[in-house]
Design an enzyme around this catalytic site. Structure first.
Site, short mmCIF file in Angstrom:
data_model
loop_
_atom_site.label_atom_id
_atom_site.label_comp_id
_atom_site.label_asym_id
_atom_site.label_seq_id
_atom_site.Cartn_x
_atom_site.Cartn_y
_atom_site.Cartn_z
N SER A 60 66.24 46.80 13.72
CA SER A 60 66.24 48.24 14.02
C SER A 60 67.61 48.68 14.52
O SER A 60 68.05 49.78 14.20
CB SER A 60 65.15 48.58 15.04
N GLU A 61 68.29 47.83 15.30
CA GLU A 61 69.67 48.12 15.72
C GLU A 61 70.48 46.84 15.83
O GLU A 61 69.96 45.76 16.17
CB GLU A 61 69.72 48.84 17.08
N THR A 62 71.76 46.99 15.54
CA THR A 62 72.78 45.96 15.76
C THR A 62 73.91 46.62 16.52
O THR A 62 74.28 47.76 16.22
CB THR A 62 73.31 45.41 14.42
N HIS A 91 66.97 50.04 24.01
CA HIS A 91 66.98 48.58 24.02
C HIS A 91 68.34 48.01 23.60
O HIS A 91 68.77 46.98 24.13
CB HIS A 91 65.79 48.02 23.19
#
Length: 292
Positions: A60-62, A91
Site C-alpha cells: 500500500s505504501e513504500t 502507518h
C-alpha cells in the site's frame, strides 16, 4: 555473466545499493499489522526510481528516507503508493521513524520531527510505541446526501444501519461512517465497483459483553483502489478528531483494525491538550539491501 560484465552493467545503469527494511506497523507481532517497505539514504534516487520501486513492491505504501531540507526536521520522508505519491500517511510515518531510529537516527530534541510533503510531523516515543501528532483535517463535516447514498449502496447497508457520517480527511481523502456494532462492521462485504474512487472508513464500538475489552472500537478501511487496508494511521487520525470532538469516544481509546484480513492491528489514540496522538508498535520483519 562474468563478474566484470556485471560490474560494468551496474556502472552503466548507475545501479546502487541501499539499506532496506520491511516492517509491520501497529502490531507487536510480526505479520499481524500493516506492512511497509522503507529505503534508507535515498537522496540520490530520482522520482521515477522511487515510483518504480514502490510500484514493484506493490505494498500500500513504500517510503524513502532522505536528509531534511529544513533545520527543524530530523529527517525527510517521501511516501509512494504503487500508483502515486502521498503528502502524508499514518502507518508510513511510524514505520519510517522506526527504521530511521534503527539506522542510527538521533533526534535533536525530546520529540522526533519528520518532514514530508504535508509539512512537519511530530513523533514521540513511549516505551516500544511510537505516536505521531495527528495533522489538522483538510475537510470535516457531514458527508453529502448523494455521496452517503452511494456509500450505503456500496457497503450493502440498510439506511438505518448508519448512526452518523463525517468527512475525516487529513490528507488522503477519507470519509467515515459510524455503525451500531462491531458485528455489523465485520459482516460488511463491500461492492468496490460502487465505491470506486472513494476512501471509505467504517467504525463501530466494541461492546464489552460481546466483544471483550481488548479494544474500544473496530475500524475498517476501504481504499479508492478497490481493496481493504489492514491498519490505517491517517484514517484513525481523522476518526479520532471526529469521535473525540463529538463526544462519541473518550480522550484515550484503542482501535482494532484488520480483523477480517487475519490481522490484529491496535491503534492507540490519546488526546493531550488540544493535540491528538496516534500510536502503535512497529516490528521489523525483513532487513537487507535494495539494488536500484
Amino acid at each position: 555473466m562474468t563478474g566484470r560484465s556485471a560490474r560494468q552493467l551496474r556502472v552503466q545503469h548507475n545501479i546502487s545499493k541501499y539499506v532496506f527494511q520491511q516492517v509491520d506497523v501497529f502490531s507487536s507481532q510480526p505479520l499481524k499489522g500493516n506492512p511497509l517497505a522503507v529505503v534508507v539514504g535515498a537522496d540520490a534516487l530520482t522520482d521515477r526510481q522511487m515510483a518504480s520501486f514502490a510500484n514493484w513492491t506493490n505494498l500500500s505504501e513504500t517510503t524513502f528516507l532522505l536528509q531534511p531540507t529544513t533545520g527543524d526536521a530530523d529527517y525527510r520522508v517521501r511516501i509512494f503508493t504503487p500508483a502515486r505519491e502521498l503528502p502524508f500517511a499514518g502507518h508510513p510515518t511510524l514505520g519510517s521513524c522506526h527504521v530511521w531510529l534503527a539506522s542510527g537516527g538521533k533526534s535533536k530534541g525530546s520529540e522526533i520531527v519528520q518532514e514530508c510533503e504535508a509539512g512537519l510531523i511530530r513523533i514521540r516515543r513511549d516505551g516500544d510505541r511510537l505516536s505521531f501528532a495527528a495533522p489538522r483535517l483538510n475537510r470535516c463535516g457531514p458527508v453529502e446526501p448523494e455521496m452517503l447514498a452511494r456509500i450505503v449502496k456500496g457497503l450493502r447497508l440498510a439506511e438505518d444501519a448508519i448512526v452518523d457520517a463525517n468527512w475525516v480527511d487529513s490528507g488522503p481523502g477519507w470519509m467515515a461512517v459510524l455503525l451500531h456494532s462491531r458485528e455489523d462492521l465485520l459482516a460488511l462485504r463491500p461492492d468496490f465497483g460502487v465505491i470506486s474512487g472513494l476512501r471509505v472508513g467504517v467504525v463501530a464500538p466494541w461492546h464489552a459483553a460481546e466483544d471483550g475489552r481488548d479494544a474500544d472500537f473496530e475500524v475498517r478501511a476501504f481504499t479508492a483502489a478497490g481493496f481493504e487496508d489492514p491498519v490505517t494511521g491517517s484514517l484513525n487520525a481523522g476518526l479520532a478528531r471526529w469521535l473525540i470532538g463529538s463526544g462519541i469516544a473518550p480522550r484515550a481509546y484503542v482501535a482494532s483494525q484488520g480483523t477480517v484480513l487475519g490481522r490484529a492491528g491496535r491503534v492507540h489514540v490519546e488526546q493531550v491538550g488540544g493535540e491528538i496522538w496516534i500510536g502503535g508498535a512497529v516490528t521489523s520483519c525483513i532487513e537487507g539491501t535494495a539494488i536500484l
